[in-house]
Write an enzyme that holds these catalytic residues in place. Structure first.
Site, PDB file in Angstrom:
ATOM      1  N   HIS A 284       0.804  -1.231   0.000  1.00 56.37           N
ATOM      2  CA  HIS A 284       0.000   0.000   0.000  1.00 56.37           C
ATOM      3  C   HIS A 284       0.837   1.282   0.000  1.00 56.37           C
ATOM      4  O   HIS A 284       0.267   2.375  -0.034  1.00 56.37           O
ATOM      5  CB  HIS A 284      -0.921  -0.005   1.225  1.00 56.37           C
ATOM      6  CG  HIS A 284      -0.148   0.093   2.499  1.00 56.37           C
ATOM      7  ND1 HIS A 284       0.489  -0.993   3.066  1.00 56.37           N
ATOM      8  CD2 HIS A 284       0.141   1.148   3.284  1.00 56.37           C
ATOM      9  CE1 HIS A 284       1.119  -0.605   4.151  1.00 56.37           C
ATOM     10  NE2 HIS A 284       0.926   0.688   4.314  1.00 56.37           N
TER      11      HIS A 284
ATOM     12  N   HIS B 245       1.682   6.939  -0.836  1.00 60.33           N
ATOM     13  CA  HIS B 245       0.793   6.127   0.004  1.00 60.33           C
ATOM     14  C   HIS B 245      -0.497   5.898  -0.779  1.00 60.33           C
ATOM     15  O   HIS B 245      -1.215   6.852  -1.078  1.00 60.33           O
ATOM     16  CB  HIS B 245       0.518   6.857   1.328  1.00 60.33           C
ATOM     17  CG  HIS B 245       0.151   5.932   2.442  1.00 60.33           C
ATOM     18  ND1 HIS B 245      -1.076   5.323   2.518  1.00 60.33           N
ATOM     19  CD2 HIS B 245       0.870   5.486   3.511  1.00 60.33           C
ATOM     20  CE1 HIS B 245      -1.104   4.560   3.606  1.00 60.33           C
ATOM     21  NE2 HIS B 245       0.066   4.635   4.217  1.00 60.33           N
TER      22      HIS B 245
END
Length: 148
Positions: free
Chosen positions: A57, A72
């Site tokens: 992620h 992110h």
């Protein structure tokens, strides 16, 4: 000066739009965020350098000048434990700007009740070091901001 490129396609919305106080307050560092197009895609390296951290992620790429950029993919996506993400590179790899790093689907992230908004942050940068923030529509590889 380092030019940071958009790692995903969507709309540059600024860090204040990130539904996470750590990012929205700039505590991680200055930068911006992209509200990604919904649908499967690939997140790419925003700068050339070495992948110092790689999670499904999120990833950090550090350039030869020592500047690190965090990408992110969504908020609270660590809770997905990698589901819906596929690594296209490995920690320690050298990558060129624009090289795919992670395949993911922002629509699936959103369907799971999480924000797919992607902060792109200049780590350890001082306030004022980041300029030329993009606004509105951005394509993968467009200039997102400059870091002096």
């Amino acid at each position: 000066m380092t030019t940071v490129l958009a790692p995903v396609e969507g709309a540059a919305v600024g860090l204040a739009a990130v539904p996470d106080p750590v990012f929205s307050a700039g505590l991680v560092g200055p930068g911006t965020a992209i509200d990604p197009l919904r649908g499967p895609g690939k997140a790419v390296a925003p700068i050339a350098g070495k992948i110092m951290k790689l999670h499904p992620h999120a990833y950090v790429i550090v350039g030869d000048d020592g500047k690190g950029v965090l990408v992110h993919l969504g908020i609270d996506t660590v809770q997905l434990k990698g589901r819906g993400f596929r690594l296209l590179a490995a920690e320690g790899d050298r990558v060129s700007a624009g090289q795919p790093v992670v395949a993911w689907d922002p629509a699936a992230v959103e369907a799971g009740g999480r924000s797919p908004v992607c902060p792109v942050v200049a780590l350890d940068a001082t306030n004022g070091a980041v300029t030329g923030l993009a606004e509105g529509a951005v394509h993968v590889g467009d200039e997102l901001f400059r870091w002096d």
